[in-house]
Design a protein around this motif. Structure first.
Motif, PDB file in Angstrom:
ATOM      1  N   ASN A 259       0.748  -1.124  -0.052  1.00 41.03           N
ATOM      2  CA  ASN A 259       0.002  -0.055   0.020  1.00 41.03           C
ATOM      3  C   ASN A 259       1.114   1.140   0.110  1.00 41.03           C
ATOM      4  O   ASN A 259       0.643   2.175  -0.806  1.00 41.03           O
ATOM      5  N   ASP A 260       1.919   1.028   0.894  1.00 42.56           N
ATOM      6  CA  ASP A 260       2.831   2.338   0.817  1.00 42.56           C
ATOM      7  C   ASP A 260       3.653   2.688  -0.726  1.00 42.56           C
ATOM      8  O   ASP A 260       3.475   3.574  -1.097  1.00 42.56           O
TER       9      ASP A 260
ATOM     10  N   LYS B  75       2.073   1.745  -3.595  1.00 43.11           N
ATOM     11  CA  LYS B  75       1.083   2.351  -4.470  1.00 43.11           C
ATOM     12  C   LYS B  75       0.681   3.675  -4.043  1.00 43.11           C
ATOM     13  O   LYS B  75       0.510   4.637  -4.927  1.00 43.11           O
ATOM     14  N   GLU B  76       0.712   4.111  -2.848  1.00 39.39           N
ATOM     15  CA  GLU B  76       0.449   5.365  -2.507  1.00 39.39           C
ATOM     16  C   GLU B  76       1.682   6.446  -2.895  1.00 39.39           C
ATOM     17  O   GLU B  76       1.392   7.523  -3.483  1.00 39.39           O
ATOM     18  N   MET B  77       2.893   5.792  -2.919  1.00 39.61           N
ATOM     19  CA  MET B  77       3.922   6.700  -3.325  1.00 39.61           C
ATOM     20  C   MET B  77       4.002   6.688  -5.009  1.00 39.61           C
ATOM     21  O   MET B  77       4.213   7.709  -5.436  1.00 39.61           O
TER      22      MET B  77
ATOM     23  N   ALA C  70       1.342   7.032  -6.494  1.00 40.11           N
ATOM     24  CA  ALA C  70       0.018   7.873  -6.685  1.00 40.11           C
ATOM     25  C   ALA C  70       0.614   9.174  -6.664  1.00 40.11           C
ATOM     26  O   ALA C  70       0.076  10.123  -7.419  1.00 40.11           O
ATOM     27  N   GLN C  71       1.480   9.298  -5.668  1.00 37.71           N
ATOM     28  CA  GLN C  71       1.840  10.870  -5.317  1.00 37.71           C
ATOM     29  C   GLN C  71       2.953  11.232  -6.322  1.00 37.71           C
ATOM     30  O   GLN C  71       2.939  12.366  -6.830  1.00 37.71           O
TER      31      GLN C  71
ATOM     32  N   LYS D 287       2.950  10.385  -9.551  1.00 35.40           N
ATOM     33  CA  LYS D 287       2.034  10.782 -10.810  1.00 35.40           C
ATOM     34  C   LYS D 287       1.215  11.985 -10.496  1.00 35.40           C
ATOM     35  O   LYS D 287       1.327  12.718 -11.613  1.00 35.40           O
ATOM     36  N   LYS D 288       0.778  12.070  -9.599  1.00 36.07           N
ATOM     37  CA  LYS D 288       0.222  13.578  -9.100  1.00 36.07           C
ATOM     38  C   LYS D 288       1.173  14.623  -9.177  1.00 36.07           C
ATOM     39  O   LYS D 288       0.911  15.816  -9.582  1.00 36.07           O
TER      40      LYS D 288
END
Length: 72
Positions: free
Chosen positions: A3-4, A6-8, A10-11, A13-14
């Motif tokens: 999850n970490d 995936k969150e990284m 996503a960040q 990409k943002k």
């Protein structure tokens, strides 16, 4: 941990999207600044013409004012 990651991702990409947006906005700002500079140049030329044309008149007015001050 997954999850970490995936969150990284996503960040990241943002952030990439924000950088792309920032680059586009900077390009628009540079284009606008070119227009502003052109406008400022035109205003400066107009002011210089006005000063040149009115300098003799302003000198005459100043002479008249000086004469009036002398007679007080």
């Amino acid at each position: 941990m997954l999850n970490d990651i995936k969150e990284m991702i996503a960040q990241v990409k943002k952030i990439q999207a924000q950088v792309t947006s920032l680059q586009g906005n900077l390009q628009q700002l540079q284009q606008a600044m070119a227009g502003v500079n052109h406008f400022v140049d035109g205003v400066n030329k107009d002011v210089a013409k006005w000063q040149f044309k009115n300098a003799p008149r302003l000198e005459r007015i100043q002479k008249i004012m000086d004469r009036l001050d002398e007679h007080k």
